[in-house]
Motif scaffolding. Structure first.
Motif, PDB file in Angstrom:
ATOM      1  N   ASP A  15       0.852  -1.190   0.000  1.00  0.00           N
ATOM      2  CA  ASP A  15       0.000   0.000   0.000  1.00  0.00           C
ATOM      3  C   ASP A  15       0.897   1.252   0.000  1.00  0.00           C
ATOM      4  O   ASP A  15       2.077   1.170   0.356  1.00  0.00           O
ATOM      5  N   ASP A  17      -0.378   5.158   0.680  1.00  0.00           N
ATOM      6  CA  ASP A  17      -0.735   6.188   1.663  1.00  0.00           C
ATOM      7  C   ASP A  17      -0.763   5.635   3.084  1.00  0.00           C
ATOM      8  O   ASP A  17      -1.479   4.675   3.361  1.00  0.00           O
ATOM      9  N   GLY A  18       0.007   6.255   3.970  1.00  0.00           N
ATOM     10  CA  GLY A  18       0.009   5.821   5.366  1.00  0.00           C
ATOM     11  C   GLY A  18       0.934   4.641   5.623  1.00  0.00           C
ATOM     12  O   GLY A  18       1.267   4.360   6.771  1.00  0.00           O
ATOM     13  N   THR A  19       1.314   3.932   4.555  1.00  0.00           N
ATOM     14  CA  THR A  19       2.256   2.811   4.705  1.00  0.00           C
ATOM     15  C   THR A  19       3.651   3.256   4.281  1.00  0.00           C
ATOM     16  O   THR A  19       4.630   3.018   4.983  1.00  0.00           O
ATOM     17  N   ASP A 170      -1.997  -0.670   5.772  1.00  0.00           N
ATOM     18  CA  ASP A 170      -2.366  -0.042   7.045  1.00  0.00           C
ATOM     19  C   ASP A 170      -3.847   0.287   7.191  1.00  0.00           C
ATOM     20  O   ASP A 170      -4.285   0.624   8.287  1.00  0.00           O
ATOM     21  N   GLY A 171      -4.619   0.251   6.088  1.00  0.00           N
ATOM     22  CA  GLY A 171      -5.936   0.887   6.232  1.00  0.00           C
ATOM     23  C   GLY A 171      -7.115   0.130   5.664  1.00  0.00           C
ATOM     24  O   GLY A 171      -7.019  -1.032   5.255  1.00  0.00           O
ATOM     25  N   ASP A 174      -7.311  -1.774   2.436  1.00  0.00           N
ATOM     26  CA  ASP A 174      -6.471  -2.983   2.397  1.00  0.00           C
ATOM     27  C   ASP A 174      -7.198  -4.230   2.901  1.00  0.00           C
ATOM     28  O   ASP A 174      -6.645  -5.328   2.838  1.00  0.00           O
TER      29      ASP A 174
HETATM   30 MG   LIG Z   1      -2.933   3.166   3.465  1.00  0.00          MG
END
Ligand SMILES: [Mg+2]
Length: 217
Positions: A15, A17-19, A170-171, A174
Protein backbone atom coordinates in the motif's frame (compact mmCIF):
# COMPACT_ATOMS: atom_id res chain seq x y z
CA UNK A 1 16.88 -18.58 -18.42
CA UNK A 2 13.38 -18.79 -19.85
CA UNK A 3 10.93 -15.99 -19.16
CA UNK A 4 8.68 -18.28 -17.08
CA UNK A 5 11.52 -19.16 -14.75
CA UNK A 6 12.51 -15.55 -14.22
CA UNK A 7 9.11 -14.70 -12.75
CA UNK A 8 9.66 -14.26 -9.00
CA UNK A 9 7.94 -16.87 -6.85
CA UNK A 10 7.07 -14.21 -4.28
CA UNK A 11 5.74 -10.73 -4.88
CA UNK A 12 5.57 -8.04 -2.21
CA UNK A 13 2.59 -5.79 -2.80
CA UNK A 14 2.62 -2.63 -0.75
CA UNK A 15 0.00 0.00 0.00
CA UNK A 16 1.16 3.62 -0.42
CA UNK A 17 -0.73 6.19 1.66
CA UNK A 18 0.01 5.82 5.37
CA UNK A 19 2.26 2.81 4.71
CA UNK A 20 5.03 4.44 2.66
CA UNK A 21 4.06 8.06 3.48
CA UNK A 22 3.76 9.82 6.82
CA UNK A 23 0.34 11.23 5.97
CA UNK A 24 -2.50 10.17 3.70
CA UNK A 25 -1.94 12.20 0.52
CA UNK A 26 -5.58 12.17 -0.51
CA UNK A 27 -6.73 13.49 2.88
CA UNK A 28 -3.98 16.12 2.65
CA UNK A 29 -5.32 17.31 -0.72
CA UNK A 30 -8.94 17.20 0.46
CA UNK A 31 -8.37 19.20 3.62
CA UNK A 32 -6.30 21.88 1.84
CA UNK A 33 -7.94 22.21 -1.56
CA UNK A 34 -11.48 20.79 -1.54
CA UNK A 35 -14.30 23.15 -0.52
CA UNK A 36 -16.16 20.08 0.80
CA UNK A 37 -13.14 18.93 2.85
CA UNK A 38 -13.43 15.37 4.13
CA UNK A 39 -17.22 15.18 3.74
CA UNK A 40 -17.25 12.50 1.02
CA UNK A 41 -14.14 10.77 2.39
CA UNK A 42 -15.97 10.31 5.68
CA UNK A 43 -18.93 8.78 3.88
CA UNK A 44 -16.48 6.49 2.04
CA UNK A 45 -15.05 5.41 5.41
CA UNK A 46 -18.57 4.33 6.40
CA UNK A 47 -18.91 2.31 3.16
CA UNK A 48 -21.66 4.67 2.00
CA UNK A 49 -19.75 5.78 -1.11
CA UNK A 50 -17.42 4.05 -3.53
CA UNK A 51 -13.96 5.43 -4.15
CA UNK A 52 -15.14 6.50 -7.62
CA UNK A 53 -17.95 8.61 -6.14
CA UNK A 54 -15.72 9.97 -3.38
CA UNK A 55 -13.06 11.14 -5.86
CA UNK A 56 -15.48 12.66 -8.37
CA UNK A 57 -17.61 14.47 -5.79
CA UNK A 58 -14.66 15.78 -3.79
CA UNK A 59 -12.56 16.91 -6.76
CA UNK A 60 -15.62 18.68 -8.18
CA UNK A 61 -15.05 21.17 -5.34
CA UNK A 62 -11.30 21.62 -5.99
CA UNK A 63 -10.26 24.82 -7.82
CA UNK A 64 -6.47 24.35 -7.65
CA UNK A 65 -4.54 23.36 -10.77
CA UNK A 66 -1.93 20.65 -11.05
CA UNK A 67 1.17 22.81 -10.28
CA UNK A 68 -0.40 24.12 -7.08
CA UNK A 69 -1.36 20.61 -5.98
CA UNK A 70 2.12 19.28 -6.74
CA UNK A 71 3.80 22.14 -4.88
CA UNK A 72 1.76 21.25 -1.79
CA UNK A 73 2.23 17.50 -1.89
CA UNK A 74 5.96 17.84 -2.55
CA UNK A 75 6.22 18.60 1.19
CA UNK A 76 4.87 15.18 2.14
CA UNK A 77 7.57 12.89 3.48
CA UNK A 78 8.02 9.21 2.84
CA UNK A 79 8.47 7.09 5.95
CA UNK A 80 12.06 6.03 6.68
CA UNK A 81 13.14 2.81 4.98
CA UNK A 82 11.26 2.88 1.66
CA UNK A 83 14.39 2.53 -0.47
CA UNK A 84 15.77 -0.07 1.94
CA UNK A 85 12.55 -2.10 1.68
CA UNK A 86 12.70 -2.04 -2.13
CA UNK A 87 16.38 -3.12 -2.04
CA UNK A 88 15.56 -5.76 0.58
CA UNK A 89 12.94 -7.32 -1.71
CA UNK A 90 15.25 -7.17 -4.70
CA UNK A 91 18.07 -8.86 -2.76
CA UNK A 92 15.75 -11.73 -1.93
CA UNK A 93 14.54 -12.08 -5.50
CA UNK A 94 11.01 -10.93 -4.64
CA UNK A 95 8.92 -8.84 -6.98
CA UNK A 96 7.74 -5.50 -5.61
CA UNK A 97 4.80 -3.34 -6.64
CA UNK A 98 2.66 -0.61 -5.13
CA UNK A 99 -1.05 -1.26 -4.78
CA UNK A 100 -3.01 1.87 -4.00
CA UNK A 101 -6.54 3.18 -3.79
CA UNK A 102 -5.01 6.64 -4.33
CA UNK A 103 -3.85 8.21 -7.59
CA UNK A 104 -0.91 7.02 -9.70
CA UNK A 105 -0.13 10.67 -10.46
CA UNK A 106 0.93 11.66 -6.95
CA UNK A 107 2.50 8.31 -6.10
CA UNK A 108 4.92 8.54 -9.02
CA UNK A 109 5.41 12.26 -8.40
CA UNK A 110 6.45 11.65 -4.77
CA UNK A 111 8.58 8.58 -5.52
CA UNK A 112 10.34 10.49 -8.29
CA UNK A 113 11.08 13.39 -5.91
CA UNK A 114 12.82 10.86 -3.68
CA UNK A 115 14.78 9.31 -6.55
CA UNK A 116 12.70 6.13 -6.74
CA UNK A 117 11.78 5.30 -10.33
CA UNK A 118 10.57 2.36 -12.37
CA UNK A 119 8.09 1.03 -9.79
CA UNK A 120 5.05 -0.91 -10.92
CA UNK A 121 2.11 1.10 -9.53
CA UNK A 122 -1.46 -0.17 -9.53
CA UNK A 123 -3.70 2.80 -8.71
CA UNK A 124 -6.48 5.06 -9.95
CA UNK A 125 -5.88 7.57 -12.75
CA UNK A 126 -6.54 11.31 -12.73
CA UNK A 127 -6.65 13.52 -15.83
CA UNK A 128 -6.12 17.26 -15.48
CA UNK A 129 -8.46 18.96 -17.92
CA UNK A 130 -9.26 22.59 -18.73
CA UNK A 131 -12.46 22.58 -16.73
CA UNK A 132 -11.60 20.23 -13.91
CA UNK A 133 -10.64 16.63 -13.31
CA UNK A 134 -11.51 13.31 -14.83
CA UNK A 135 -10.76 9.86 -13.47
CA UNK A 136 -10.42 6.33 -14.70
CA UNK A 137 -10.17 3.08 -12.81
CA UNK A 138 -8.16 0.56 -14.82
CA UNK A 139 -8.01 -1.93 -11.92
CA UNK A 140 -11.68 -1.88 -11.00
CA UNK A 141 -13.26 -5.28 -10.42
CA UNK A 142 -17.01 -5.83 -9.87
CA UNK A 143 -16.29 -8.25 -7.02
CA UNK A 144 -15.14 -5.27 -4.90
CA UNK A 145 -17.67 -2.66 -6.09
CA UNK A 146 -16.75 0.05 -3.56
CA UNK A 147 -13.11 0.13 -4.63
CA UNK A 148 -11.56 1.90 -7.61
CA UNK A 149 -8.51 -0.36 -7.57
CA UNK A 150 -9.34 -3.91 -6.55
CA UNK A 151 -6.33 -4.96 -4.52
CA UNK A 152 -8.00 -8.32 -4.04
CA UNK A 153 -8.39 -8.96 -7.80
CA UNK A 154 -4.76 -7.99 -8.43
CA UNK A 155 -3.54 -10.41 -5.73
CA UNK A 156 -5.71 -13.16 -7.23
CA UNK A 157 -4.15 -12.46 -10.60
CA UNK A 158 -0.69 -13.09 -9.11
CA UNK A 159 -2.03 -16.28 -7.52
CA UNK A 160 -3.33 -17.49 -10.87
CA UNK A 161 0.21 -17.11 -12.21
CA UNK A 162 1.47 -19.30 -9.36
CA UNK A 163 3.07 -16.49 -7.35
CA UNK A 164 2.78 -16.02 -3.63
CA UNK A 165 1.85 -12.60 -2.31
CA UNK A 166 3.05 -10.84 0.81
CA UNK A 167 0.89 -7.78 1.37
CA UNK A 168 1.89 -4.71 3.39
CA UNK A 169 -0.73 -2.17 4.39
CA UNK A 170 -2.37 -0.04 7.04
CA UNK A 171 -5.94 0.89 6.23
CA UNK A 172 -9.51 0.30 5.21
CA UNK A 173 -8.78 -0.07 1.50
CA UNK A 174 -6.47 -2.98 2.40
CA UNK A 175 -9.10 -5.19 4.04
CA UNK A 176 -10.03 -7.14 0.90
CA UNK A 177 -6.33 -7.61 0.12
CA UNK A 178 -5.71 -9.10 3.57
CA UNK A 179 -8.55 -11.56 2.98
CA UNK A 180 -6.60 -13.26 0.16
CA UNK A 181 -2.86 -12.48 0.58
CA UNK A 182 -0.55 -15.33 1.64
CA UNK A 183 1.11 -13.22 4.32
CA UNK A 184 -0.09 -9.92 5.75
CA UNK A 185 2.15 -7.31 7.33
CA UNK A 186 -0.05 -4.71 8.96
CA UNK A 187 -0.19 -1.58 11.01
CA UNK A 188 -3.03 0.69 12.08
CA UNK A 189 -6.61 -0.23 11.19
CA UNK A 190 -5.50 -3.17 9.08
CA UNK A 191 -4.03 -4.98 12.10
CA UNK A 192 -7.29 -4.48 14.02
CA UNK A 193 -9.28 -5.80 11.07
CA UNK A 194 -7.10 -8.91 10.70
CA UNK A 195 -7.33 -9.71 14.41
CA UNK A 196 -11.10 -9.31 14.38
CA UNK A 197 -11.44 -11.53 11.30
CA UNK A 198 -8.94 -14.15 12.50
CA UNK A 199 -6.51 -13.44 9.64
CA UNK A 200 -2.88 -14.06 10.65
CA UNK A 201 -1.05 -10.74 10.58
CA UNK A 202 2.52 -9.71 11.34
CA UNK A 203 2.20 -6.29 12.97
CA UNK A 204 4.96 -3.78 12.33
CA UNK A 205 5.77 -0.41 13.85
CA UNK A 206 7.80 0.92 10.91
CA UNK A 207 9.56 -0.40 7.81
CA UNK A 208 12.75 -1.28 9.66
CA UNK A 209 10.71 -3.28 12.15
CA UNK A 210 8.95 -4.93 9.19
CA UNK A 211 12.24 -6.02 7.63
CA UNK A 212 13.39 -7.40 11.00
CA UNK A 213 10.21 -9.44 11.32
CA UNK A 214 10.24 -10.68 7.73
CA UNK A 215 9.17 -14.25 7.23
CA UNK A 216 8.78 -16.02 3.96
CA UNK A 217 5.16 -16.03 2.89
MG1 LIG B 1 -2.93 3.17 3.46
Amino acid sequence: MMAEESRPSTVVLCDFDGTLTKVNVMDYIYTRFAACGMKFAERWARDELSTMEELRQTFATVQAKRPELEAAISKIELVPGVEELIAFCKDRGHGFAILSEGLRWYIEYLLDLHGITGMMVYANEIFFEENGFKFSFPWFDPRTPLRGTSKQAIIKHYHERGQRVAFVGDGRSDYEAADVADTVYGCGLLTDYCRKEGIPVVPFADLNDLMNKWREP
